[in-house]
Design a protein around this motif. Structure first.
Motif, short mmCIF file in Angstrom:
data_model
loop_
_atom_site.label_atom_id
_atom_site.label_comp_id
_atom_site.label_asym_id
_atom_site.label_seq_id
_atom_site.Cartn_x
_atom_site.Cartn_y
_atom_site.Cartn_z
N GLY A 113 0.83 -1.20 0.00
CA GLY A 113 0.00 0.00 0.00
C GLY A 113 0.86 1.25 0.00
O GLY A 113 0.66 2.17 -0.80
N PHE A 114 1.85 1.27 0.88
CA PHE A 114 2.69 2.46 0.95
C PHE A 114 3.55 2.60 -0.30
O PHE A 114 3.74 3.71 -0.80
CB PHE A 114 3.58 2.43 2.20
CG PHE A 114 2.82 2.78 3.44
CD1 PHE A 114 2.07 3.94 3.49
CD2 PHE A 114 2.85 1.97 4.54
CE1 PHE A 114 1.35 4.26 4.60
CE2 PHE A 114 2.14 2.29 5.68
CZ PHE A 114 1.38 3.43 5.70
N VAL A 115 4.04 1.46 -0.81
CA VAL A 115 4.83 1.56 -2.03
C VAL A 115 3.99 2.13 -3.16
O VAL A 115 4.43 2.98 -3.94
CB VAL A 115 5.42 0.18 -2.41
CG1 VAL A 115 5.97 0.21 -3.82
CG2 VAL A 115 6.50 -0.20 -1.45
N GLN A 116 2.73 1.67 -3.20
CA GLN A 116 1.81 2.19 -4.22
C GLN A 116 1.68 3.71 -4.11
O GLN A 116 1.78 4.44 -5.10
CB GLN A 116 0.44 1.52 -4.02
CG GLN A 116 -0.70 2.14 -4.77
CD GLN A 116 -0.98 1.41 -6.06
OE1 GLN A 116 -0.27 0.48 -6.40
NE2 GLN A 116 -1.98 1.84 -6.78
N ILE A 117 1.49 4.19 -2.87
CA ILE A 117 1.33 5.65 -2.71
C ILE A 117 2.62 6.36 -3.09
O ILE A 117 2.60 7.39 -3.77
CB ILE A 117 0.92 5.98 -1.27
CG1 ILE A 117 -0.43 5.36 -0.95
CG2 ILE A 117 0.83 7.49 -1.09
CD1 ILE A 117 -0.85 5.57 0.45
N ILE A 118 3.76 5.80 -2.66
CA ILE A 118 5.03 6.48 -2.93
C ILE A 118 5.28 6.56 -4.43
O ILE A 118 5.59 7.62 -4.97
CB ILE A 118 6.20 5.74 -2.24
CG1 ILE A 118 6.08 5.87 -0.74
CG2 ILE A 118 7.52 6.29 -2.70
CD1 ILE A 118 6.99 4.94 0.00
N VAL A 119 5.10 5.41 -5.11
CA VAL A 119 5.43 5.40 -6.54
C VAL A 119 4.45 6.26 -7.32
O VAL A 119 4.86 7.09 -8.12
CB VAL A 119 5.43 3.95 -7.08
CG1 VAL A 119 5.56 3.96 -8.58
CG2 VAL A 119 6.55 3.18 -6.46
N TYR A 120 3.16 6.09 -7.06
CA TYR A 120 2.19 6.79 -7.90
C TYR A 120 2.01 8.23 -7.47
O TYR A 120 2.12 9.15 -8.28
CB TYR A 120 0.86 6.05 -7.90
CG TYR A 120 0.89 4.88 -8.82
CD1 TYR A 120 0.96 5.09 -10.18
CD2 TYR A 120 0.91 3.59 -8.35
CE1 TYR A 120 1.04 4.04 -11.06
CE2 TYR A 120 0.97 2.52 -9.21
CZ TYR A 120 1.03 2.75 -10.56
OH TYR A 120 1.11 1.70 -11.42
N ALA A 121 1.73 8.43 -6.16
CA ALA A 121 1.50 9.81 -5.73
C ALA A 121 2.79 10.60 -5.79
O ALA A 121 2.82 11.74 -6.27
CB ALA A 121 0.93 9.81 -4.32
N GLY A 122 3.87 9.99 -5.30
CA GLY A 122 5.10 10.74 -5.22
C GLY A 122 5.81 10.88 -6.56
O GLY A 122 6.58 11.81 -6.76
#
Lengths: 162, 100, 318, 466
Positions: free
Chosen positions: A52-61
């Motif tokens: 979940g966090f990787v998803q946010i980091i890669v996509y959002a960040g």
């Protein structure tokens, strides 16, 4: 749990439709961001905090910022006739609809019996890392080549001179 | 009771919504975003699979698919910038100079 | 969860948020005092003794100003942008351990949470720049996007060094692992990289190009006024505090220290880092934009990679 | 882990990194960078051949290397070396990343031929697509190139998403992505209960593969990309990556779903017929040579699919042989197109070529004759093997369609010859002397006749490698 999942899925669908039917590119990019966040929520529901966090980091960040950056750079504004339905695209859409129904029908008609492979669901970063560096070592290496190719390619296309 | 089939259903629907976007839009940036929708909905199937078969491997696949998605976007945006420079538009339907 | 636990949690959260807002308010005063002493002036000293009531007066002024929303802005994005900034600035405190037992939560992948927050944090500034629909804001927004993407890579790579060295991604465990040696010693290169990248993430001098007054008026918040401007202004200081707290936790041993209670140590270290940030701000000139990007990609990222390699070697052979 | 079985790929990766560094230190020295690349490729080729008989599974069941896969490698290596030779004369000034992309696409193709894990195949396929995109778009400031690379990118990304979805659904059905495990499970438990889902996965996977080999539903990119991209790159694309695509088809369908040919056999038969007819009929009306060769490459994909349908030992060998001889034919034809230049690829530009430069016209005629499949050339032999294998497995109707198509294709191939020998030239084209283009042309001619007159030896080597 089921209701929560489906409410989240509904939001995913709304944001996905917001992306593909949006008129303002920037709003669509933000809608895409929210879509990614709902998918990240799905990862959290399934228990995989790491993903979940990787998803946010890669996509959002990364990815959405990049898309937004290019949208501003190219000065894309609202384009009113951005999509129109020609005969060709209409048949394409109809075929796609039938294809989707076919896929759903095929999956619904078959018995997908999942056998648990391990006593419990290992979502820890350590577990994922173990799999990544043992069984999936070669895909990992190929992915690194792919990333290198992608970097060089993006650089070549985006730079000004030849 | 939430089961794997729910994940599968949602992911198939989202996948085809993304595919619809690819076929339907003419702006390259929108097509890129729709491709991202498709790849992400695939991840949804994988996380369901991981959860209901207690398997770590699909999670690894999700990580690698993230890599692919990132590469696709980076390259696509580079292409968009190049197209804007060369042809002053990113509308894919206007590219018709190659017709024999 | 029993009612008692919920109550305790609520109390804890209000302590953290309240304390944090108080600190942030007084940071504005601290900054002005620090700059005054660096420039051999006195700084604010009219409102209250030594100017101690100055932040409150500023706050009241900003709250009662007319809230102007320019006609040409994208209203929705314009309004949510400052809210994102402020919210995301407070979020890191969810997992920062203030003392041995006082922390809101301890999650296994805490460092990833920090990265995710800083990822979303970008959008506050970016949206402000885009939605304002004015040239200065737009350029500010573009600069933010490219700057934050570049420096987030260095920041994450510096995190990797810490994670490798301490063998955990939980901030509580990382703090506990530093009870003999602070991470700043084995991770010195990582610390340097992290500190510089943090400066850039916070848009502070020498990396404050998104709001460079001389070129861009006020960059992304040119079009903001009143409450929304106050939110940006406070958000900036909240981010500063959060970053100092993160540096304290990751590199300076967190609450660890002799004699004094953990909480005091934590506060002291955080304030030292804050002071260093302010000191740098009023001492160094601004980078040019191409210099900024090339420093990020050509210096910091290779250094961070070197740091990871060294850490891995150290971990294997020591 | 058994890492040494991928030694050639490792050598190539190191060379690729080296090329990037060389380009960074001494930019734009084409011949130097190209020579380093060729040396790296030759070293890899040497190790590949020295381990020819070594077979084994490596990297935790991700790759399985046997002599047969190494015969595919041979096609890839030849394509890459010929492309580098062509590039020396064709490109005036390009960045050296061109060679980097050649190397990465080579690595990706070799891994495609060797991987037995579906996900591994997906990643290599993506690497291949993006490397080829780099080759296509290397002259990105040209309008045609920008457009061609965009079209290639869009369809590649779109089809690979379907391919990935197919793989993931296969993973759901079998709970493994390993092709040999899938095959074992199918042998053990059969199709009960999962047949509809399996058909869905096969169709989704086919979408991705059809794109790679330019078969019918996803052939649309081919003409545009062929017309827009630089001629040497087009030759490379129609040789190596297509062979890699067929290698995967063999792997997934024949190895994975071996026990249940009813899942895929008839789909491929229809695809083969449609692809052949569509390619040949569309080629009839085009007057641009590059575009015509694009349609003809679609038709050739159809011929090879005939061999896929028959699916016996001889068919396997026939596919490799076909791709080998096709590599020489397209490289020969495109070396001459490169000499005349991309902007002079209309049929009218070739009118009267026999008077202005008789050698080139003669060679072009040979390549066209070989593409048609007239005896004494390798084009005939390769078609012969394909149709033999189909006839042996009682797919007579496919053979008949194949012959009809051969006759149709004769019209547009021989029209080029007619233009060169019987039409009068409109404007004099001064063709400079290109040493490397000419050497590629001679190599191609020699091998076309070698494979055409003495095919037995090569064919036996391939058969023995199975």
């Amino acid at each position: 749990m089921k209701t929560v999942f489906y409410i989240n899925a509904l939001f995913s669908l709304i944001f996905a439709l917001g992306v593909i039917f949006g008129k303002n590119p920037l709003r669509s990019a933000l809608s895409l961001l929210l879509f990614f966040l709902t998918i990240a929520l799905d990862f959290f529901f399934a228990g995989s905090e790491y993903l979940g966090f990787v998803q946010i980091i890669v996509y959002a960040g990364g990815i959405i910022v990049m898309i937004a950056f290019v949208i501003i750079l190219l000065g894309l504004k609202k384009e009113s006739p951005d999509y129109d339905i020609t005969v060709r695209s209409f048949t394409g859409i109809i075929l796609l609809g039938f294809f989707a129904l076919g896929v759903l029908y095929g999956l619904a008609k078959s018995v997908l019996h999942l056998i648990p492979k391990a006593p419990y669901f290992d979502t820890s970063a350590a577990g994922i890392g173990d799999a990544l560096f043992s069984k999936y070592l070669l895909p990992f290496e190929v992915a690194s080549i792919l990333l290198l190719v992608g970097v060089v390619l993006a650089f070549i296309f985006a730079k000004k001179e030849v | 009771m939430l089961g794997f089939n729910d994940y599968l259903l949602v992911s198939v629907i989202l996948f085809f919504v993304g595919a619809l976007g690819v076929l339907f839009r003419r702006n390259l940036i929108y097509i890129l975003m729709s491709l991202e929708l498709m790849l992400n909905s695939i991840n949804l199937t994988l996380i369901g699979l991981a959860k209901y078969s207690n398997d770590t491997n699909p999670q690894v696949l999700i990580l690698l698919i993230l890599v692919v998605a990132a590469v696709e976007v980076a390259v696509g945006l580079g292409l968009a910038i190049n197209l804007m420079r060369v042809k002053k538009t990113v509308d894919v339907d206007l590219f018709k100079s190659l017709k024999g | 969860m029993a009612l008692k636990d919920v109550l305790i949690l609520v109390v804890k959260i209000s302590i953290v948020i309240g304390g944090m807002l108080g600190v942030v308010a007084y940071l504005t005063l601290m900054e002005r005092k620090v700059v005054a002493y660096i420039q051999e002036r006195l700084g604010p000293n009219r409102v209250g003794p030594w100017g101690l009531l100055q932040p409150i007066a500023d706050g009241i002024k900003l709250f009662f100003k007319e809230d102007v929303i320019p006609a040409h802005v994208d209203k929705l994005l314009y309004i949510i942008a400052p809210a994102i900034t402020m919210t995301m600035a407070v979020m890191p405190f969810v997992i920062i351990p203030f003392s041995k037992s006082f922390f809101l939560s301890d999650i296994n992948v805490g460092i990833l949470l920090l990265l995710a927050i800083s990822g979303i944090n970008t959008y506050g500034v970016l949206l402000a720049g885009i939605s304002s629909n004015s040239k200065y804001s737009m350029i500010g927004g573009l600069r933010v996007a490219s700057q934050l993407i570049s420096y987030e890579v260095a920041l994450s790579l510096a995190f990797v060094g810490v994670v490798l060295w301490n063998g955990s991604m939980s901030l509580v465990k990382i703090t506990e692992a530093q009870h003999v040696v602070w991470n700043i010693i084995p991770q010195f290169i990582g610390f340097i990289v992290f500190f510089i990248a943090a400066l850039a993430e916070l848009n502070r001098i020498p990396f404050d190009l998104p709001e460079a007054e001389a070129e861009l008026v006020a960059g992304y918040h040119t079009e903001y006024s009143s409450m929304k401007f106050a939110l940006f202004y406070l958000g900036e200081y909240a981010n500063l505090t959060a970053m100092s707290a993160i540096i304290t936790t990751l590199y300076l041993g967190g609450w660890q220290g002799p004699w004094l209670p953990g909480f005091v140590w934590f506060a002291i270290k955080t304030f030292v880092v804050l002071f260093v940030f302010m000191w740098i701000r009023w001492t160094y000139p601004r980078f040019r934009f191409d210099q900024l990007i090339s420093v990020g990609w050509k210096v910091l990222i290779p250094l961070a990679l070197l740091n990871i390699a060294l850490t891995a070697i150290l971990r294997i052979y020591i | 882990m058994n890492a040494h079985i991928l030694l050639p790929e490792i050598i190539l990766s190191i060379t690729a990194a080296l090329v990037l560094i060389i380009e960074f230190l001494t930019p734009r020295r084409l011949q130097f960078t190209g020579t380093v690349t060729i040396l790296g490729i030759l070293l890899a080729l040497f190790y590949d051949l020295s381990m020819f008989r070594n077979a084994g599974v490596g990297f935790f069941g991700m790759v399985k290397v046997g002599p047969f896969d190494r015969t595919f490698d041979l096609v890839f290596f030849i394509g890459a070396i010929l492309l580098i030779l062509l590039s020396f004369d064709y490109f005036v000034e390009i960045s050296g990343e061109f060679y980097f992309f050649i190397l990465t696409s080579l690595i990706a193709m070799m891994l495609l031929a060797k991987s037995i894990d579906l996900f591994m195949i997906f990643l290599s396929l993506e690497t291949l697509s993006f490397s080829l995109l780099g080759l296509i778009g290397i002259l990105k400031q040209k309008e045609f190139v920008a457009e061609a690379s965009m079209k290639y990118y869009l369809l590649a990304a779109f089809s690979s998403a379907f391919f990935l979805f197919g793989i993931v659904l296969t993973y759901v059905v079998f709970q493994t992505t390993n092709i040999s495990e899938i095959s074992n499970k199918l042998f053990a438990s059969g199709l009960t209960g999962i047949k509809p889902a399996l058909i869905v996965t096969v169709v989704l996977i086919l979408v991705g593969l059809a794109f790679k080999v330019a078969a019918i539903p996803f052939h649309m990119w081919t003409p545009d990309v062929y017309e827009g991209a630089p001629a040497p790159v087009v030759a490379f694309i129609s040789a190596g990556p297509k062979a890699a695509g067929f290698a995967i088809i063999l792997k997934i369908m024949l190895n994975g779903y071996q026990s249940h040919p009813e899942l895929w056999s008839s789909i491929f038969a229809y695809l083969a017929v449609l692809t052949m007819f569509w390619g040949n009929l569309a080629a009839l009306k085009t007057r641009n040579l590059k575009r015509m060769l694009a349609y003809s490459t679609i038709a050739h994909a159809g011929y090879v699919l005939v061999a896929v349908v028959s699916a016996n030992q001889q068919a396997y060998a026939a596919i490799v042989f076909y791709m080998l001889s096709y590599t020489f034919m397209v490289f020969g034809a495109f070396s001459i197109i490169s000499m005349l230049g991309d902007s002079h690829s209309n049929l009218e530009d070739y009118a009267g070529l026999s008077r202005t430069s008789p050698i080139l016209a003669f060679m072009m005629a040979i390549f066209m004759i070989s593409l048609t499949g007239i005896p004494t050339t390798s084009g005939f032999i390769s078609k012969f093997y394909v149709f033999m294998s189909a006839a042996k497995t009682n797919h007579i109707w496919l053979v008949v369609f194949g012959f009809i198509n051969g006759a149709i294709s004769a019209y547009y191939y021989l029209r080029v010859v007619v233009f060169m020998y019987m039409m009068d030239t409109r404007e004099e084209l001064a063709i400079p002397y290109f040493p490397f283009l000419r050497s590629v042309m001679w190599i191609a001619v020699i091998f076309i006749f070698y494979l055409g007159l003495f095919p037995q030896k090569v064919f036996e080597i391939i058969i023995s490698a199975l």
